[in-house]
Structure formats: structure tokens, C-alpha cells
Design an enzyme around this catalytic site. Structure first.
Site, mmCIF file in Angstrom:
data_model
loop_
_atom_site.group_PDB
_atom_site.id
_atom_site.type_symbol
_atom_site.label_atom_id
_atom_site.label_comp_id
_atom_site.label_asym_id
_atom_site.label_seq_id
_atom_site.Cartn_x
_atom_site.Cartn_y
_atom_site.Cartn_z
ATOM 1 N N HIS A 107 3.093 -0.346 -8.216
ATOM 2 C CA HIS A 107 3.271 -1.715 -8.712
ATOM 3 C C HIS A 107 4.721 -2.166 -8.570
ATOM 4 C CE1 HIS A 107 -0.451 -0.975 -11.479
ATOM 5 N NE2 HIS A 107 -0.771 -1.084 -10.190
ATOM 6 N N SER A 146 -3.368 -3.281 -5.876
ATOM 7 C CA SER A 146 -2.510 -3.781 -6.955
ATOM 8 C C SER A 146 -1.089 -4.059 -6.499
ATOM 9 C CB SER A 146 -2.497 -2.777 -8.110
ATOM 10 O OG SER A 146 -3.802 -2.510 -8.551
#
Length: 329
Positions: free
Chosen positions: A202, A150
Site C-alpha cells: 500500500h 490495492s
């Protein structure tokens, strides 16, 4: 800690999307990375007969594993393993759509090097932020262990958005917003609604993406490793506009040429019609003789005189007049 296999729905959705897009449309690095991720999730035993596949807790990245135990292989392995099938599905679908644009912009070899750079940079920044949080906020941050691709995907989103800064992007498939806000909004929504999502991981990807775009725009332009000629990532929009303008000029010139040809044909047809009308009128004038003119004049009857005659005389006068006109024709 073993990974959660899930019910296989994520693999089915991913396979359906791949066949819908078409395997032949995927670039080499994109397809190879996709196969690597799926293989690491499925973990077929025939590929590693002498060794067992690692568990999630053996590949996830944390401050303790890297700084204290020096397990440097986790910097790469943590990015290619996923916790469950839906985690894999969401990441790979996002990766496919981003790579369809980016691998065409860069060469395949350069794009592979870019993925390696983003993976290492994102994980190192993740470790650095967690070290700061463990030092000044809570020491438990040093034990936070993350896995998945991610962070790299968030970095790719930033880089992809630098090509088309005025474009719109879908956020989790729910709604569209300007792409310059989509990354930050997706960061917040994923952290709120997705269980066990790594906010720091992230965020690290976004910051690495911003850093890459800045470095490329300021230093990569002088000595371009990514294109045949130096160019800023943001200049792609200007190039697209210039291409659209050239195409518009080409279409307008063709339409203008067609219009001029039609006007010339209309002028020629008009001249031909005028010449034909002149020839017809001259032929009619040439057929008129003095005898015909005198005959027409003698056939003329004064209306008042005709009204004073009775019905039988008027009928005889009309018949005689018609007979004279037939002789003229």
C-alpha cells in the site's frame, strides 16, 4: 496455497453495487478491468479447458520469485488475483468510484496505459523496499508474497486527490477527512485492522501516485499525452471555479435583465394609471355646471339654525336637501 473462497458475500455486495450504479455508466476500461478481476477470482473452467487456473502462491509477488526465479509474469498477475471475495469486493468498489472520475479525465486508452504503468511501478517499488528491508532489517521480508490490486488503488487515490485537493473523502466508509490526509489515514487503518494487509504494498502505491503527479505536473505539462492541451492536475480546481463563476455571471445577468423588464413594466403601468386618473378627474370637472353649484349652495343649511327648529321641521329640511342632491346627480 489456494485462495480462500469465502462465503460469497463479497460477490453479492459487489454485484448489488454494480447494478445500483448501473453497468451503462461504467467506462470501457473500468468495466473491462472489473470483468477481468471477477473472472480471475471465479476461475470458470470453460475458459481454460487445456490449462488449470493458477493458485495464489503461483501468482503472488515476492523478492524470491522475481529476483531469484525470474518469474516476471507475476508483476502483472499478482495485481489481477485476490485472496478472497471480500478482498475482491472492497478493491473493486473502490476502483469503480475512483475510475468514474479518472477515466473521464483521461481518455480510455490513456487510462489503460496509466493502470499498466501504476501496476508495474507499484510492484517494482514493492520489491525494492522489501529488498532493503531484507538486507537491513530481516531477511524474511524477501519471502513476503503479496497479491491484489490495492497498491494501484492507493496510487489512484493520490492522483484523484490531485484534481480536488480541498475536497473531503470517506475513510473506510466510517468518517470523512480532507482528501490529502485520507490516503495516509486509510493506510494506517487498513494495516491495523485488516488481517494480512500488505503495508509495504500500500505504501508503494502511495509513493508511486505521488511520483506520477510530480512527473506530470513538471514534464507532462510541456508535452501532454493525457489531454488535448497541457494542464496541471491541480489546475482542475481552478477550471471548475472558473466554470462556476461563468455560470454565476450568466444567472446574474439573466436575473438583472428580468428585473429591468419588470421595472419597465411597472413604470408603464404607473403612467397608465396616472393618465387614467387625470382623464377621470377632467370628466368629473366638466360635468359640474353653474346651476348645480347654485343648487348646492341653496341647499346648505346652517347647523345652528337647524338645531333651533323642532323635530318635524328638521326632518322636512333633510328630505328637501336629499331631493335636491338627487336632481344634481
Amino acid at each position: 496455497m489456494r485462495r480462500r473462497r469465502g462465503n460469497g458475500l463479497g460477490l453479492i455486495l459487489l454485484a448489488g453495487e454494480i447494478f445500483r450504479v448501473g453497468i451503462s455508466t461504467l467506462q470501457p476500461v473500468t468495466l473491462s478491468t472489473l470483468l477481468l478481476m471477477v473472472t480471475c477470482y471465479i476461475q470458470p473452467r470453460f475458459l481454460l479447458k487445456s490449462y488449470s487456473w493458477p493458485r495464489i502462491d503461483q501468482v503472488c509477488i515476492s523478492v524470491q520469485n522475481i529476483v531469484n526465479y525470474r518469474e516476471w509474469n507475476r508483476l502483472i498477475l499478482s495485481a489481477v488475483f485476490h485472496a478472497d471475495d471480500m478482498h475482491l469486493c472492497y478493491n473493486m468498489l473502490s476502483f469503480i468510484w475512483k475510475s468514474r472520475q479518472l477515466e473521464r479525465k483521461f481518455s480510455s486508452i490513456t487510462y489503460l496505459l496509466l493502470l499498466i504503468f501504476l501496476t508495474l511501478s507499484t510492484n517494482l517499488l514493492y520489491l525494492f523496499i522489501n529488498m532493503l528491508l531484507a538486507e537491513f532489517v530481516d531477511y524474511n521480508y524477501s519471502y513476503h508474497c503479496a497479491v491484489g490490486f490495492s497498491g494501484v488503488l492507493f496510487a489512484l487515490t493520490v492522483i484523484s486527490g490531485s484534481f480536488t485537493p480541498d475536497a473531503y473523502s470517506s475513510v473506510l466508509g466510517l468518517f470523512t477527512v480532507p482528501i490529502r490526509y485520507a490516503t495516509w489515514l486509510e493506510l494506517i487503518l487498513v494495516s491495523v485492522f485488516v488481517q494480512n494487509a500488505s503495508f509495504v504494498g500500500h505504501l508503494s502505491g502511495i509513493l508511486v501516485g505521488i511520483l506520477f503527479v510530480w512527473l506530470y505536473n513538471n514534464f507532462g505539462r510541456r508535452r501532454s499525452y493525457f489531454h488535448g492541451s497541457p494542464r496541471r492536475l491541480g489546475d482542475q480546481r481552478d477550471e471548475d471555479l472558473r466554470t462556476a463563476l461563468r455560470e454565476s455571471w450568466r444567472v446574474n445577468s439573466e436575473l438583472r435583465k428580468q428585473t429591468e423588464d419588470q421595472e419597465k413594466r411597472l413604470e408603464m403601468l404607473e403612467k397608465e394609471m396616472i393618465e387614467k386618473a387625470k382623464r377621470v378627474s377632467l370628466e368629473e370637472v366638466e360635468t359640474i355646471t353653474p346651476e348645480k353649484i347654485s343648487t348646492v349652495r341653496t341647499s346648505y343649511v346652517d347647523p345652528e339654525k337647524e338645531m333651533n327648529c323642532d323635530i318635524e321641521e328638521r326632518e322636512n329640511m333633510r328630505k328637501a336637501r336629499l331631493a335636491k342632491f338627487k336632481k344634481i346627480k
